[in-house]
Design an enzyme around this catalytic site. Structure first.
Site, PDB file in Angstrom:
ATOM      1  N   MET A 131      -7.450   2.945   8.477  1.00 58.86           N
ATOM      2  CA  MET A 131      -7.356   2.048   8.135  1.00 58.86           C
ATOM      3  C   MET A 131      -6.695   1.465   9.126  1.00 58.86           C
ATOM      4  O   MET A 131      -6.312   2.069  10.771  1.00 58.86           O
ATOM      5  CB  MET A 131      -6.642   2.476   7.031  1.00 58.86           C
ATOM      6  CG  MET A 131      -7.096   2.217   5.823  1.00 58.86           C
ATOM      7  SD  MET A 131      -5.717   3.052   4.367  1.00 58.86           S
ATOM      8  CE  MET A 131      -6.706   2.408   3.143  1.00 58.86           C
ATOM      9  N   GLY A 158       0.988  -0.999   0.301  1.00 59.96           N
ATOM     10  CA  GLY A 158      -0.174   0.493   0.226  1.00 59.96           C
ATOM     11  C   GLY A 158       1.207   1.120   0.109  1.00 59.96           C
ATOM     12  O   GLY A 158       1.743   1.159   0.749  1.00 59.96           O
ATOM     13  N   ASP A 207       0.101   1.719   8.559  1.00 61.13           N
ATOM     14  CA  ASP A 207      -0.135   1.025  10.076  1.00 61.13           C
ATOM     15  C   ASP A 207       0.949   0.899  11.131  1.00 61.13           C
ATOM     16  O   ASP A 207       0.386   0.321  12.251  1.00 61.13           O
ATOM     17  CB  ASP A 207      -0.533  -0.489   9.503  1.00 61.13           C
ATOM     18  CG  ASP A 207      -0.976  -0.726   8.615  1.00 61.13           C
ATOM     19  OD1 ASP A 207      -2.315  -0.091   8.343  1.00 61.13           O
ATOM     20  OD2 ASP A 207      -0.918  -1.925   7.834  1.00 61.13           O
TER      21      ASP A 207
END
Lengths: 424, 424
Positions: B191, B15, B146
Site C-alpha cells: 500500500m 483506512g 502510510d
C-alpha cells in the site's frame, strides 16, 4: 531382519508449504538416529532435479540446531521444483538416470516429500529399481496445501494454510465491516486449482452469521456469474456489505476456468490477473458497488508466523514414520494420516500404495457445503476444525522479524558424467 | 484550573489499521479515569458520519474487558468512513451540524483518530466552535499506515504494517528461493498511494544480500519501465531469481500513476487490477520470465496477529495523551510522537497544530534509499527498525483462530431532527 545398509536421499517437490520442512526434519532426525543402517543422508537440490543433475549436499554436515530449526522455517529449505517426469517408456532415460545416481552414491533409501505427481515419480522409480534388482526403499511423505491427496484423511500443509487464511479473512473482514459505507465489497482469492479445500476452510472464520466470509465459491460447484451477482446483491442488501472468498480454480458450467474465460472475454491474450480481480470488476460493472480484492498467493502457503502446531507436528510424524517403515522393509508406499478420534481429535499414521495416491484426487465432499454451495456446514467444521489448533513457536530476531534457517549445503562430490538428456 | 465539564465523543476515520483500536482504548480508558470532568464518552458510528447523523453509542456501557480487548483487535471497532468535508464556507452546513450535535449532547471533548484529512476536519470544527463561543476541546490522534503525516516522527499503524509485510516478504521470498527453477520472479504490491514508507519498510526483511526483497519501487522516485526491466534482468542474471516490492502509487516521469497508465494502455476503461499485476505482465512479456504477484491489500493493514507491540503501545499513549491534554485546556492540536533516543530507542509525545498536519505530507527522504533508489540504506534501517519491535499478545480461541472484540453499541437517544443536507 538385518536392515538394508547404504545412504539416503530426501527431496522436496512442488509448491512449498509452511510445514514441509517439518517433514524434512522428521526424516533427517529419524535417519540420524539410525546411523548403523544409514551412513549418510543427502539433500537433493531443487527436488528431483537435484538427483537428475547429481546435485546433492550432505545433511549430516549441518548442525543439529539447523536441523531442529527446520520446524520453524517455511518453504522448502532443501529446494524444490516442478519437474514433470512422464511414463516409464517415454522418459525412461530420466528414470534410469535416477537409478544410476542412486547406485553411484550407494543410495538405498529415497524419501520424497510431495503431492500426487511426486508420488507418481516415486512409484515409477520404485518399480524400475525392482525390475533391475537394485535394492531400494522408496517412501512418499504427503505434502500439499490443497489437501487433495487420495488415501489420507488430510495432508500436511493444509491445516496451516487454513489457519492463516481464515485469520486473514477475519482481519480483512473487520476492515470491510468498518468501511462498508465506502468499500462495501471485498473479494479474497484462495489457492486451489482443482479443489475448494482452502477456500472452504476460510468458512471457519465465520463464527457469527454476519461475519466474513459471507460467500464461498469452489471449483467443485459450477460457477454461474448470474447466480454469483444475485448472491452478492442479497448479502449486500441484508448486511450493507459482502465479503467473498473464491478459489482460484472455479469453473463455469462447461468446465472452463472462469479466470481463463476472463482472459478471453476481456483481456485479449494477456496473462491473467486472477479470478478475484475479475469478479471484483464484474461486481463493480454489474451491481455498481465499489469493490476491492486481496490475493495472498505465495504468502498464504508459507505463513509459518501463524501456522498450525497440529499440522506441523503431523508433518514431522509423517517424515519420521516414512523412515521407520523404510528401515523395517516397506517400499513403494506413502505415509497417510488416519483420523482415530474426534473430541478429542487423535490422529495416527497408515500406508497407501504410491500408485493409488498418484492417480487420485480428493474433492471437497458436497455435504461440506450447504444447499446453495456458498457456506460451510457443521460437517466441514468437524473435519477441518481440529487441523488448525495450536501455533508453531517461531523465533523472532532482535530486529522484530522471524528467523528462518538456511543450510550450509556442503556438496557431495559428483561421480558421474553430467546428464545430457532433455532436462525440462 | 477547574476542568471543563461535559461529555466526550471519540471517532475513527479513514483506512483502518492493526492498532487504531489501541488509540481508541487509550482515549476511552483515560476518559473513564476522569469521570468528574467527563460524565459520558460516546462513540461515533462510522466516524464523522456518525456525528453528522447523530448516530452515537455509549462507550461507558461497554464492559471494561471489552475496552481492554480493543488492544488485541484490528480495524476500527467504533466504525470508520471516508467522508470528506470541504472548506468552511462551502460545507458550512455540515460543520454547523457537527457543532449542533455536540451542543445537543453537551459534548465538550472531541477526540478524532485519523490522518491529514481528519485533522483538517478537526481543525475546522475547532475554529467554528471558537467563532461561536462554544467551549469545545478538539484533539487529534495520529493514525495512518502510510506514515506520511507531518510534524510527527512516525505514525501509529506504520510499525505494524511494516512488521507484517516485511514478514510476508521474508516468507514469500523463501518460496521464490525454493522454486526459482519454475517461478523465478515475484512482485509484491505494498500500500502507499503517495509515499513509499511501507514499500521501503519491507527492505528490513533483507538481512543478506541475496534475500528478498531485491528491488523496491516507491512513488517518490519516477518510475521508468526500461530501468525496471533492466533491474529485474540484472538481479535474475546474478541470483537466478528476483523478488520485487512495488508501492501501489508509483508514478512515471510525467507524474502519472503507472497503474492508471496500465488502465489506459492495456485495460480499456476497466477498473485496475493493480500495479503489481501490471508489472508481472510486463516482465513476462518483455523478459520472458514466468512471474507471479501477491497483493495483500486490506490484509496488510489489519494484521494484528503479527503486529508490533511498540506500535500498539505508542498508539495507546497517543490516545491517552490526547485526553490528558484536552483536560488541561489544550485544543486544536494533534498529539505527535517524538523520538527521544536511539539505542535504546525511546519515544515521547508532543503537540502540533491541526492545520500544520492537515496541509503537510511527509515523503520518504531520498537518503533512505540507495543511489539507484531500489534498496534501503542504513538511515532507513535506523529510522524504521525500532518501530517493529515486540509482538502484540493476541487471544486465540478454542478453535485456533484469533478472538476480536465487538461493541454492544447501546445507542444514545437522538435529540435533533435528521440531518437533511447532502451527506456524501
Amino acid at each position: 531382519m538385518k536392515p538394508l545398509t547404504g545412504n539416503a536421499v530426501v527431496a522436496q517437490s512442488g509448491g512449498p508449504t509452511a510445514v514441509i520442512n517439518s517433514s524434512a526434519c522428521g526424516v533427517i532426525e529419524e535417519v540420524l538416529r539410525h546411523g548403523a543402517a544409514i551412513a549418510h543422508i543427502y539433500g537433493a537440490n531443487n527436488g528431483i532435479l537435484g538427483i537428475v543433475q547429481e546435485d546433492l549436499f550432505d545433511l549430516g554436515g549441518e548442525s543439529p540446531d539447523t536441523i531442529a530449526d527446520l520446524r520453524r522455517s517455511p518453504s522448502s529449505a532443501i529446494g524444490s521444483c516442478r519437474y514433470k517426469l512422464g511414463d516409464l517408456t517415454k522418459d525412461r532415460e530420466k528414470y534410469q538416470r535416477l537409478i544410476d545416481v542412486f547406485k553411484a552414491h550407494d543410495i538405498r533409501y529415497f524419501f520424497y516429500i510431495g503431492g500426487n505427481d511426486s508420488m507418481d515419480t516415486a512409484d515409477k522409480v520404485n518399480r524400475l529399481a525392482r525390475e533391475q534388482n537394485y535394492d531400494l526403499r522408496v517412501m512418499g511423505v504427503p505434502k500439499t496445501i490443497d489437501n487433495d491427496l487420495a488415501a489420507t484423511d488430510h495432508c500436511p500443509g493444509y491445516g496451516s494454510v487454513a489457519k492463516y487464511l481464515a485469520t486473514a479473512v477475519m482481519e480483512a473482514g473487520r476492515d470491510t465491516e468498518a468501511m462498508y459505507t465506502f468499500d462495501p465489497v471485498t473479494v479474497t482469492e484462495a489457492m486451489g486449482r482443482n479443489t475448494g479445500w482452502i477456500a472452504a476452510a476460510t468458512g471457519l472464520a465465520r463464527r457469527r452469521e454476519d461475519e466474513a466470509p459471507h460467500l464461498i465459491y469452489v471449483p467443485e460447484i459450477p460457477f454461474s456469474a448470474e447466480r454469483f451477482l444475485a448472491d452478492v446483491r442479497e448479502v449486500h442488501r441484508r448486511l450493507g456489505r459482502a465479503f467473498v472468498v473464491v478459489a482460484e480454480g472455479i469453473k463455469n458450467e462447461k468446465g472452463q476456468y472462469v479466470a481463463a474465460q476472463a482472459e478471453v472475454d476481456s483481456f485479449g491474450h494477456r496473462q491473467l490477473g486472477g479470478v478475484a480481480d475479475y469478479l471484483r470488476q464484474l461486481i463493480t460493472r454489474e451491481i455498481g458497488l465499489k469493490s476491492r480484492y486481496n490475493k495472498l498467493d505465495t504468502c498464504q502457503r508459507n505463513a509459518i508466523h501463524f501456522a498450525s502446531k497440529t499440522d506441523s507436528d503431523e508433518a514431522y510424524r509423517c517424515g519420521q514414520e516414512a523412515v521407520r517403515q523404510a528401515l523395517s522393509g516397506t517400499s513403494g508406499k506413502m505415509v497417510t494420516l488416519v483420523r482415530e478420534g474426534e473430541k478429542p481429535y487423535r490422529c495416527g499414521t497408515g500406508l497407501a500404495d504410491l500408485a493409488e495416491v498418484a492417480n487420485g484426487v480428493k474433492y471437497l465432499p458436497r455435504e461440506f457445503l450447504d444447499v446453495a454451495g456458498t457456506r460451510i456446514t457443521e460437517a466441514m467444521r468437524a473435519y477441518a476444525g481440529p487441523l488448525l489448533l495450536g501455533e508453531v513457536p517461531i523465533r523472532v530476531g532482535s530486529d522484530g522479524l522471524p528467523e528462518f534457517v538456511r543450510f550450509q549445503r556442503r556438496p557431495v562430490p559428483k561421480k558421474l558424467p553430467a546428464f545430457v538428456g532433455k532436462q525440462q
